[in-house]
Design a protein around this motif. Structure first.
Motif, mmCIF file in Angstrom:
data_model
loop_
_atom_site.group_PDB
_atom_site.id
_atom_site.type_symbol
_atom_site.label_atom_id
_atom_site.label_comp_id
_atom_site.label_asym_id
_atom_site.label_seq_id
_atom_site.Cartn_x
_atom_site.Cartn_y
_atom_site.Cartn_z
ATOM 1 N N SER A 171 0.290 4.374 -0.192
ATOM 2 C CA SER A 171 -0.141 5.486 0.654
ATOM 3 C C SER A 171 0.193 5.237 2.123
ATOM 4 O O SER A 171 0.452 6.171 2.873
ATOM 5 C CB SER A 171 -1.631 5.773 0.477
ATOM 6 N N HIS A 181 -10.004 0.938 9.367
ATOM 7 C CA HIS A 181 -9.456 1.977 8.504
ATOM 8 C C HIS A 181 -8.261 2.581 9.213
ATOM 9 O O HIS A 181 -8.312 2.858 10.410
ATOM 10 C CB HIS A 181 -10.509 3.032 8.202
ATOM 11 N N THR A 235 0.848 -1.186 0.000
ATOM 12 C CA THR A 235 0.000 0.000 0.000
ATOM 13 C C THR A 235 0.887 1.240 0.000
ATOM 14 O O THR A 235 1.368 1.667 1.036
ATOM 15 C CB THR A 235 -0.922 0.016 1.233
ATOM 16 N N GLU A 269 -5.434 -1.194 0.163
ATOM 17 C CA GLU A 269 -5.996 0.092 -0.208
ATOM 18 C C GLU A 269 -6.740 -0.093 -1.520
ATOM 19 O O GLU A 269 -6.763 -1.185 -2.064
ATOM 20 C CB GLU A 269 -4.923 1.174 -0.311
ATOM 21 N N ALA A 317 -5.192 3.456 4.327
ATOM 22 C CA ALA A 317 -5.267 2.023 4.025
ATOM 23 C C ALA A 317 -6.280 1.392 4.956
ATOM 24 O O ALA A 317 -6.900 2.062 5.786
ATOM 25 C CB ALA A 317 -3.897 1.370 4.206
ATOM 26 N N LEU A 356 -12.015 1.694 -0.004
ATOM 27 C CA LEU A 356 -11.805 2.527 1.184
ATOM 28 C C LEU A 356 -12.675 3.781 1.130
ATOM 29 O O LEU A 356 -13.443 4.056 2.054
ATOM 30 C CB LEU A 356 -10.334 2.922 1.320
#
Length: 196
Positions: free
Chosen positions: A33, A73, A31, A100, A82, A104
């Motif tokens: 992010s 979350h 992920t 992710e 993520a 989401l």
């Protein structure tokens, strides 16, 4: 606030927090992010994750749901970076993975939709693997145990985006109205040379 969020099992939360505090787990997560997040990472919005089994039905013809995990979350600042998932193992709840993607933001949107309702509901995630579909399941029995909750006719489903063709994402459906559509789509095709 009409949403009555069920508390996640403490070991499930601890396993996600342990993964978040592990530089190796976060660095090796698929992920971007999450890897690039700055500031503290916070696990929130615990949602029980169930799989719909259209073959096994409850009295009244509704399919059964089986709890497979909890999804949290992972927020950094104002952004959901993520999700962290846990699974139930013979040794108890264990961290599974970070993920992710479009579900989401779609889950956040569906939670806001549900929060605007005047009737209280207990939120769950309900997966329909045969259709590659994930929904926010709003269970009307807010006092039920999240791990043993089963679909009821008065429950609502909000399909998350991306939804399967012909099913509108973010449109609320009464479970009893949407289940026949799902069951029909999940039914095996008729054998060649037979009539329906």
């Amino acid at each position: 606030m009409p949403l009555q969020v069920a508390p996640a099992p403490a070991p499930a939360l601890r396993s996600v927090l342990a993964a978040l505090s592990s530089p190796t787990a976060v660095r090796e997560a698929r992920t971007p992010s999450l890897r690039n997040a700055t500031g503290p990472l916070v696990a929130e919005h615990p949602l029980p994750l169930h799989v719909l089994d259209p073959v096994i039905t409850e009295p009244g013809g509704l399919p059964r749901a089986r709890l497979t995990g909890w999804r949290f979350h992972i927020r950094t600042g104002e952004k959901v970076a993520a999700a962290g998932e846990t699974v139930d193992t013979p040794d108890g709840w264990a961290f599974s993975h970070f993920c992710e993607g479009p579900y989401l933001a779609s889950t956040e949107r569906a939670l806001r939709q549900a929060d605007a309702l005047t009737t209280p509901y207990q939120p769950h995630l309900l997966s329909v693997p045969g259709l590659y579909m994930l929904t926010l399941w709003l269970h009307a029995d807010v006092a039920s145990d999240a791990g043993t909750a089963q679909p009821a006719p008065s429950d609502l489903l909000i399909p998350l985006a991306p939804a399967p063709p012909g099913i509108a994402a973010h449109r609320m459906h009464r479970l009893s109205d949407l289940v026949p559509v799902l069951t029909l789509r999940l039914a095996p095709p008729p054998l060649l040379g037979t009539t329906a």
